[in-house]
Design an enzyme around this catalytic site. Structure first.
Site, PDB file in Angstrom:
ATOM      1  N   HIS A  85       3.865   1.898   6.454  1.00 48.75           N
ATOM      2  CA  HIS A  85       3.339   2.011   5.086  1.00 48.75           C
ATOM      3  C   HIS A  85       4.434   2.390   4.087  1.00 48.75           C
ATOM      4  CE1 HIS A  85       2.578   6.378   6.030  1.00 48.75           C
ATOM      5  NE2 HIS A  85       2.838   6.517   4.747  1.00 48.75           N
ATOM      6  N   ASP A 221       2.560   3.031  13.210  1.00 50.87           N
ATOM      7  CA  ASP A 221       2.960   3.037  11.800  1.00 50.87           C
ATOM      8  C   ASP A 221       4.492   3.140  11.648  1.00 50.87           C
ATOM      9  OD1 ASP A 221       3.077   3.228   9.074  1.00 50.87           O
ATOM     10  OD2 ASP A 221       1.557   4.794   8.896  1.00 50.87           O
ATOM     11  N   SER A 650       6.087  11.158   5.259  1.00 50.23           N
ATOM     12  CA  SER A 650       5.884   9.935   6.016  1.00 50.23           C
ATOM     13  C   SER A 650       7.225   9.361   6.422  1.00 50.23           C
ATOM     14  CB  SER A 650       5.127   8.913   5.185  1.00 50.23           C
ATOM     15  OG  SER A 650       3.765   9.098   5.367  1.00 50.23           O
TER      16      SER A 650
HETATM   17  N1  ARG Z   1      -2.426   8.809   4.896  1.00 50.45           N
HETATM   18  C1  ARG Z   1      -1.060   8.417   5.131  1.00 50.45           C
HETATM   19  C2  ARG Z   1      -0.195   8.837   3.941  1.00 50.45           C
HETATM   20  O1  ARG Z   1      -0.595   9.629   3.152  1.00 50.45           O
HETATM   21  C3  ARG Z   1      -0.957   6.972   5.450  1.00 50.45           C
HETATM   22  C4  ARG Z   1      -1.232   6.042   4.328  1.00 50.45           C
HETATM   23  C5  ARG Z   1      -1.041   4.596   4.645  1.00 50.45           C
HETATM   24  N2  ARG Z   1      -2.194   3.982   5.244  1.00 50.45           N
HETATM   25  C6  ARG Z   1      -3.258   3.523   4.544  1.00 50.45           C
HETATM   26  N3  ARG Z   1      -4.269   2.987   5.201  1.00 50.45           N
HETATM   27  N4  ARG Z   1      -3.322   3.545   3.245  1.00 50.45           N
HETATM   28  O2  ARG Z   1       0.668   8.193   3.435  1.00 50.45           O
HETATM   29  N1  GLU Z   2       1.137   9.486   4.907  1.00 52.75           N
HETATM   30  C1  GLU Z   2       1.812  10.497   4.165  1.00 52.75           C
HETATM   31  C2  GLU Z   2       3.072  10.001   3.441  1.00 52.75           C
HETATM   32  O1  GLU Z   2       3.119   8.898   2.988  1.00 52.75           O
HETATM   33  C3  GLU Z   2       2.093  11.615   5.063  1.00 52.75           C
HETATM   34  C4  GLU Z   2       0.833  12.234   5.359  1.00 52.75           C
HETATM   35  C5  GLU Z   2       0.653  13.489   4.577  1.00 52.75           C
HETATM   36  O2  GLU Z   2       0.343  13.475   3.383  1.00 52.75           O
HETATM   37  O3  GLU Z   2       0.857  14.496   5.246  1.00 52.75           O
HETATM   38  O4  GLU Z   2       4.002  10.738   3.204  1.00 52.75           O
END
Ligand code: ARG
Ligand code: GLU
Length: 716
Positions: A85, A221, A650
């Site tokens: 991502h 990921d 991330s």
């Molecule tokens: N929650 C994770 C973050 O904050 C992954 C986000 C990417 N995945 C998604 N389905 N949007 O970045």
């Molecule tokens: N998916 C998040 C990012 O893009 C990390 C997850 C979080 O927020 O801890 O940095």
């Protein structure tokens, strides 16, 4: 006697506060603050193996990727690993209907087929120094916020001028603890970063929005890039003559995996947290701000999703935007639930009672900080009526591309001067910006978003915050959809070819025409209404809050002198450490700390947008063909630990006790997303993809053995 009891209560309280697990620590202070505890928890390294300015240390393998994610160097030829991502925008930009790398993945067979990404960069941290005294020179408490800021900026400019650095280095000075501390960073930024590999989204984003922020998780990921440097291994903008960067340090990769309660740490660039706010601020986030933002994003996602499901091209164009909007949308909901479940407000109120008690026993503290909580409460009270208007504006306006275009033109016109050469250069930059916006634009989607969001803007706000021009249009056309028809049929802002021609012929005529464009006129009126009725007040109150918060932070640092404090995240390099651990989200429910490929097959829904699985992966699973990456006939996929992380982490490496790479951080669990405001060790967990799953996909699924050969694997 009373004092003794209070002291005892304080110690009890503090012992709760200094618990391990919580904290995003500064790498240069690990030795003083954390090393002992880290080693007690099982770490086999010394703080100087993590951060050392005299020889290569772990920090030299960690980079900020584009300022929004983290990546780490995993080979001597500049290969870096980050999340799928995090690389998604790059993957999307190279994707077409014919060559759909989102859908099919991408693997460069050799250096020549790696793909360039203009604008993408990585930054290394060379050195970190405390510059608080220099930054605050001449800054007294009596200065107004504005004068204080000006003085600080002047000091920083001076520091940057005088600091001895190499020509290819940059200096960044950042505020910590709400302006109580300042650190200087020497950085090296490489601007030629090429895409090397990415799995198909059915692996890299398996489970999509349903699984996002959730455990148990089965997402691979990850994506890979390569840093390129000039012939001297120094930063350079893109050139075909650049060569793979040779790092000071790259990470070794362990195939051993971790057990429950093993030590683990995450190094990276967490973006933003708010751990030291007063209770009123949290109450407003829970009761007003998050619900307002969630409501808007819900509508945006409904509109985009409906178009994306019907049209493959719109799906590609809007994929990255959709994922970003959905991500925070879902997080805010988890945060609300987590704050409720963990009694976030009550905990803050208890903390504030304790704070008041402590200062009441010390005349000097009482004098300096006696009113601080009441003053904060009053300032947040003043802010309250403006929150919906502020959050609606900030959430709605960027979602409507026609307004983003208008805003870009407006910005351009403001900077026009008498120098036509400089104007022409600015015009050219604007055209590039417009072309960028239009790459991810569809007029039907934008128009529907406009109608939907302007409707909310009118219905949910007090009349004084609503643009009079929009009300006029509604009056004239009776219906917001008709207003949308009128605007989108008559605006020329998206007509890039004619804009280019107009700029070529006469920029001044172009400016006149654009200034009378119906979308531009409406944008300006909404913008001006916001500036006058909302922003001017918000800025004033926010300045007051910033000043009070700085004082409150100073007070907390002073009063709770036994507590170890870590500064809120601010996109600078941090170390979080903890243990691999499951958790109990609900009564009678216990989550394990590891997932396996079996879970992928349990979730598998053929043809589904979120849970489809590539046939090749199913075949490997059925054959149990996991190579050196499986354990006892099973392939590990993801695991969780108590590391304190946030957005920006991330792509951060998960490291074992010896500093070997064992995983890739990519998420947090649903029950624990409130850790940005209120970390709770019983339910806050970060989610990582096991490095053995990453290698399994590269090696067995993609057959990219040449990449595995670049890496240093540690087996036993
Ligand atoms: N929650 C994770 C973050 O904050 C992954 C986000 C990417 N995945 C998604 N389905 N949007 O970045
Ligand atoms: N998916 C998040 C990012 O893009 C990390 C997850 C979080 O927020 O801890 O940095």
């Amino acid at each position: 006697m009373k004092k003794v009891i209070l002291g005892f209560i304080a110690i009890l309280f503090l012992s709760v506060q200094t618990k391990a697990d919580e904290g995003m620590w500064l790498p240069q202070l690990l030795q003083t603050l954390n090393e002992k505890e880290m080693r007690k928890m099982g770490m086999k390294l010394h703080a100087s193996d993590i951060y050392n300015i005299n020889k290569g240390s772990l920090k030299d393998a960690i980079v900020s990727l584009g300022g929004f994610c983290t990546a780490e160097v995993i080979s001597d030829k500049g290969l870096i690993l980050t999340n799928h991502h995090c690389g998604f925008d790059a993957i999307q930009n190279h994707s077409t209907l014919e060559n759909n790398y989102i859908k099919n993945g991408f693997w460069a067979a050799n250096n020549n087929s790696e793909l360039t990404n203009p604008g993408l960069f990585v930054s290394f941290i060379i050195n970190i120094e405390d510059f608080t005294d220099q930054v605050l020179r001449g800054v007294s408490k009596e200065l107004s916020e504005k004068d204080r800021q000006a003085m600080i900026e002047k000091n920083i400019a001076q520091i940057k001028k005088e600091y001895k650095k190499e020509t290819y280095q940059d200096i960044i000075v950042r505020s910590f603890f709400d302006g109580n501390k300042y650190y200087l960073f020497v950085t090296e930024t490489y601007k030629d970063v090429r895409l090397v590999g990415a799995p198909p989204a059915s692996i890299g984003n398996f489970g999509k929005d349903t699984d996002n922020w959730m455990w148990p998780r089965h997402t691979g990921d990850f994506s890979m890039f390569r840093i390129y440097a000039d012939k001297n291994n120094k930063p350079a903008s893109y050139s075909p003559d650049n060569v793979p960067y040779i790092p000071k340090r790259s990470l070794n990769i362990s195939l051993k995996g971790l057990k429950e309660n093993d030590f683990t740490m995450v190094m990276g660039f967490p973006g933003r947290t708010n751990e030291y706010l007063p209770s009123y601020a949290i109450k407003q986030i829970m009761e007003i701000s998050n619900p307002a933002k969630i409501k808007i994003r819900h509508q945006v996602l409904d509109v985009m999703g409906a178009f994306m499901r019907k049209d493959e091209l719109i799906k590609i164009k809007y994929a990255a935007k959709y994922a970003n909007i959905e991500n925070a949308y879902k997080k805010w909901q988890g945060e609300l639930l987590g704050l409720q479940k963990s009694n976030g407000i009550k905990k803050k109120l208890d903390y504030e009672i304790e704070f008041k008690k402590l200062i009441s026993n010390n005349a000097e503290w009482q004098n300096n900080y006696g009113n601080i909580l009441d003053d904060l409460s009053k300032a947040y009270g003043d802010l309250e009526p403006l929150i919906v208007s502020r959050d609606y504006y900030n959430e709605i306006m960027p979602r409507i591309e026609l307004f983003n275009l208008a805003s870009a033109f407006n910005g351009l016109f403001k900077t026009y001067s008498n120098d036509s050469a400089s104007n022409n250069k600015k015009n050219q930059e604007l055209i590039e910006k417009i072309e960028d916006i239009l790459k991810e634009y569809d007029p039907a989607v934008d128009k529907k978003l406009f109608a939907t969001l302007m409707d909310l803007y009118i219905k949910d706000q007090h009349s004084e915050y609503i643009s009079p021009k929009l009300l006029e249009l509604i009056n004239e056309y009776k219906d917001i959809n008709k207003v949308a028809d009128y605007i989108y049929a008559n605006s020329k802002l998206t007509n890039i070819e004619s804009i280019k021609k107009m700029f070529e012929n006469s920029p001044m005529v172009a400016m006149d025409l654009i200034k009378n464009d119906p979308a531009f006129l409406l944008y300006i009126n909404i913008y001006n209404t916001y500036m006058k009725e909302t922003s001017s007040y918000v800025l004033d109150i926010q300045a007051k809050i910033n000043r009070l918060q700085r004082n409150y932070m100073e007070a907390q640092l002073t009063v709770f002198s036994n507590k170890r404090f870590y500064p809120d995240a601010n996109s600078t390099l941090r170390v979080a450490y903890g243990k691999v651990k499951g958790y109990a989200p609900k009564d009678a429910l216990q989550y394990n700390f590891y997932t396996y490929m079996d879970g992928i097959m349990e979730k598998y829904k053929p043809g589904d947008y979120e849970f489809d699985v590539p046939q090749k992966l199913i075949d490997l699973y059925n054959a149990k063909d996991f190579g050196q990456y499986g354990v006892n006939g099973k392939q590990p996929v993801c695991f969780i630990a108590t590391n304190h992380t946030t957005g920006g982490n991330s792509g951060s490496p998960a490291l074992d006790a010896k500093g070997n790479l064992v995983g890739l951080n990519f998420d947090r669990v649903w029950e624990g997303t409130m850790s940005d405001i209120n970390y709770d060790p019983t339910i806050c967990r970060n989610v990582m993809v096991d490095i053995r799953y990453v290698l399994f996909i590269i090696d067995k699924f993609a057959g990219a053995h040449h990449l595995i050969e670049e890496m240093k694997l540690v087996r036993r």
